[in-house]
Design an enzyme around this catalytic site. Structure first.
Site, PDB file in Angstrom:
ATOM      1  N   GLU A 193       0.831  -1.201   0.000  1.00 13.26           N
ATOM      2  CA  GLU A 193       0.000   0.000   0.000  1.00 13.26           C
ATOM      3  C   GLU A 193       0.867   1.253   0.000  1.00 13.26           C
ATOM      4  O   GLU A 193       0.470   2.294  -0.523  1.00 13.26           O
ATOM      5  CB  GLU A 193      -0.946  -0.001   1.208  1.00 13.26           C
ATOM      6  CG  GLU A 193      -2.096   0.986   1.082  1.00 13.26           C
ATOM      7  CD  GLU A 193      -3.171   0.787   2.129  1.00 13.26           C
ATOM      8  OE1 GLU A 193      -4.173   0.107   1.830  1.00 13.26           O
ATOM      9  OE2 GLU A 193      -3.010   1.295   3.261  1.00 13.26           O
ATOM     10  N   HIS A 244       6.695 -26.978   3.353  1.00  9.58           N
ATOM     11  CA  HIS A 244       5.861 -28.058   2.818  1.00  9.58           C
ATOM     12  C   HIS A 244       4.765 -27.505   1.917  1.00  9.58           C
ATOM     13  O   HIS A 244       3.791 -28.204   1.624  1.00  9.58           O
ATOM     14  CB  HIS A 244       5.257 -28.860   3.973  1.00  9.58           C
ATOM     15  CG  HIS A 244       6.295 -29.537   4.811  1.00  9.58           C
ATOM     16  ND1 HIS A 244       6.750 -30.815   4.557  1.00  9.58           N
ATOM     17  CD2 HIS A 244       7.011 -29.092   5.882  1.00  9.58           C
ATOM     18  CE1 HIS A 244       7.676 -31.137   5.449  1.00  9.58           C
ATOM     19  NE2 HIS A 244       7.855 -30.105   6.259  1.00  9.58           N
ATOM     20  N   LYS A 286     -13.797   1.685  -3.984  1.00  8.50           N
ATOM     21  CA  LYS A 286     -14.790   2.133  -3.007  1.00  8.50           C
ATOM     22  C   LYS A 286     -15.859   2.995  -3.675  1.00  8.50           C
ATOM     23  O   LYS A 286     -17.053   2.863  -3.382  1.00  8.50           O
ATOM     24  CB  LYS A 286     -14.106   2.915  -1.877  1.00  8.50           C
ATOM     25  CG  LYS A 286     -13.259   2.057  -0.962  1.00  8.50           C
ATOM     26  CD  LYS A 286     -12.926   2.757   0.343  1.00  8.50           C
ATOM     27  CE  LYS A 286     -12.015   3.942   0.169  1.00  8.50           C
ATOM     28  NZ  LYS A 286     -11.547   4.494   1.466  1.00  8.50           N
TER      29      LYS A 286
END
EC number: 5.3.1.9
Length: 549
Positions: A355, A386, A514
């Site tokens: 960000e 793994h 937004k």
């Protein structure tokens, strides 16, 4: 801060020529040429943290040229500007002063000619008093019961930092149960509330403006849940506090504004855990441990502000990151903590880095012609071994990795920690040095198999190596050392943004989605067919409407 295109500097051109000479150099060769390479490419901070950057594709000449880039882009002046309270977040006309929040020396720090430290200290004192009343049982819920559970409702910087720290420092926590709700998906708040008792639950609503969609949606759902039992709205004040600056909205919600904890526009969300946003940390760990967290960060701040670049840990790590991102074409960096308590550390700095430095316009407003922020990801070891280490070891991507581990475990069960750390050491060695075809065949020969017998499988057991890593070894993960470690990464991010001529402390990239969501939300209120978007978005909305019924 000066606005200098780094790719147009003489230092950048010198690095490009140097890369041509370095791109085929093997880390194993660098160690063979210098028996003291570890000593030459490692540093200790406060006798609490060792940073080993020797397993990188760098030489003394590489670092000299990278430091020349820092000088030519005037990094030192940028650092001074931040600590001086200058408005280096120019797109929002704000200072950037998370360092003031942990300024334990209490020396004046000025913004617009005003010392911010009295206000910082006043909020800290207010948080101390509030937290001690809650932790000590003096604060009662509406039925006279003490608080047992605290729910922090926030998102982004109001969630990731406090959640990460309370998890990382869980060995220091008190009796209060801490919960974090961030996602606007109703499942998050619903599942969190299921086992809780409204009579003994305290909510912290973390939103500077008290208008953040996700946070306020969850806060109102929490309020409804609470009032379903408490019935009377006057009881809200005993079970909700606010981390905000919007006193009017806080009061209208039913929260006593005496229990509103303020912070300032010079505190960026992803750098806000040191502020009132850290109230959940204090309630979980106690104020004394929060002070130690601040002190560790302050110690790293002093190191960053005053240590010459050649020995400055955030600067060194930042320069090495630029080297890989811009010259080797590495697109990602992995953060791999070998400590289960640190399982949210990579996610926290995924936001912190991406960000901050995920920008494509420079400080002059022009498109950049170089790489800016990398993709950040990671999981705790040994789980990652793994899962995705296969690609790091033998894949076609170059992925520089930071390995982080404590020398002392908070849970010294049997030989668990020795096994964990043996993997920590082994992985950086394996990534750097690999395993050649000759070694593979020799191992088979020792097992009684000829080269001809194993030629069909030998290529798949070869490890090229030459994969770069940094190793950060802490004496122990404590509030102080964690504070220093977080600040180390914060200043690394700032350094890269300063050199790369971008604005690190805004985040305009979150806005468009937004805006469009606010436009679409009313379109979801009925079942009418939508045709105002592109065919894909129309199709998705209309299928959603058909299926939700």
């Amino acid at each position: 801060m000066k606005n200098i295109n780094p790719s147009q500097t003489a230092a950048w051109q010198a690095l490009q020529h140097h890369f041509d000479a370095m791109k085929e150099v093997q880390i194993s060769e660098l160690f063979a040429q210098d028996s003291d390479r570890f000593a030459h490419f490692s540093a200790t901070f406060d006798d609490l943290m060792l940073v080993d950057y020797s397993k990188n594709r760098i030489t003394t000449e590489t670092m000299e040229k990278l430091h020349a880039l820092a000088r030519e882009t005037d990094l030192s002046a940028a650092i001074q500007s931040m600590f001086a309270g200058e408005k280096i977040n120019r797109t929002e006309d704000r200072a950037v002063l998370h360092v003031a929040l942990r300024n334990r020396s209490n020396t004046p720090i000025l913004v617009d000619g005003k010392d911010v430290m009295p206000e910082v200290n006043a909020v800290l004192a207010k948080m101390k008093d509030f937290s001690e009343r809650v932790i000590g049982g003096e604060w009662k819920g509406y039925t006279g019961k003490t608080i047992t559970d605290v729910v922090n409702i926030g998102i982004g910087g109001s969630d990731l930092g406090p959640f990460m720290v309370t998890e990382a420092l869980k060995p220091y926590k008190n009796h209060l149960n801490m919960h974090f709700v961030s996602n606007v998906d109703g499942t998050h708040i619903a599942e969190t509330l299921k086992p809780l008792n409204p009579e003994t639950t305290l909510f912290l609503v973390a939103s500077k403006t008290f208008t953040t969609q996700e946070t306020m949606t969850n806060a109102h759902s929490a309020r409804d849940w609470f009032l379903n039992t408490a019935k009377d709205e006057k009881h809200v004040a005993k079970h909700f506090a606010a981390l905000s600056t919007n006193a009017k909205a806080v009061g209208e919600f039913g929260i006593d504004t005496n229990n509103m904890f303020e912070f300032w526009d010079w505190v960026g969300g992803r750098y806000s855990l040191w502020s009132a946003i850290g109230l959940s940390i204090i309630l979980s760990l106690g104020f004394e441990n929060f002070e130690k967290l601040l002190s560790g960060a302050h110690a790293m701040d002093k190191h960053f502000a005053s240590t010459p670049a050649e020995k400055n840990l955030p600067v060194l790590l930042a320069l090495i990151g630029i080297w890989y991102n811009n010259f080797f074409g590495a697109e990602t960096e992995a953060i791999l903590p070998y400590d289960q308590y640190m399982h949210r550390f990579a996610a926290y700095f995924q936001q912190g880095n991406m960000e901050s430095n995920g920008k494509s316009a420079d400080r002059n407003g022009n498109p950049v012609d170089y790489q800016t922020g990398p993709i950040i990801w990671g999981e705790p070891g040994t789980n990652g071994q793994h899962a995705f280490y296969q690609l790091i070891h033998q894949g076609t991507k170059l992925i520089p990795c930071d390995f982080i581990a404590p020398a002392v475990s908070h849970n010294p069960l049997s030989d668990h920690h020795s096994k964990l750390l043996s993997n920590f050491f082994a992985q950086t060695e394996a990534l750097a040095f690999g395993k050649s075809r000759d070694v593979v065949e020799a191992e088979f020969a020792a097992a009684g198999k000829s080269a001809k017998d194993v030629e069909h499988v030998a290529p798949f057991k070869v490890f090229e190596g030459n994969r770069p890593t940094n190793s950060i070894l802490l004496r122990e993960i404590t509030p102080y050392s964690l504070g220093a470690l977080i600040a180390l990464y914060e200043h690394k991010i700032f350094t890269q943004g300063a050199i790369l001529n971008i604005f690190t402390f805004d985040q305009w990239g979150v806005e468009l989605g937004k805006q469009l969501a606010n436009r679409i939300l009313p379109e979801l209120e009925n079942d009418s067919t939508i045709d105002s978007h592109d065919s894909s978005t129309n199709g998705l909305i209309n299928r959603f409407k058909a299926w939700r019924n």
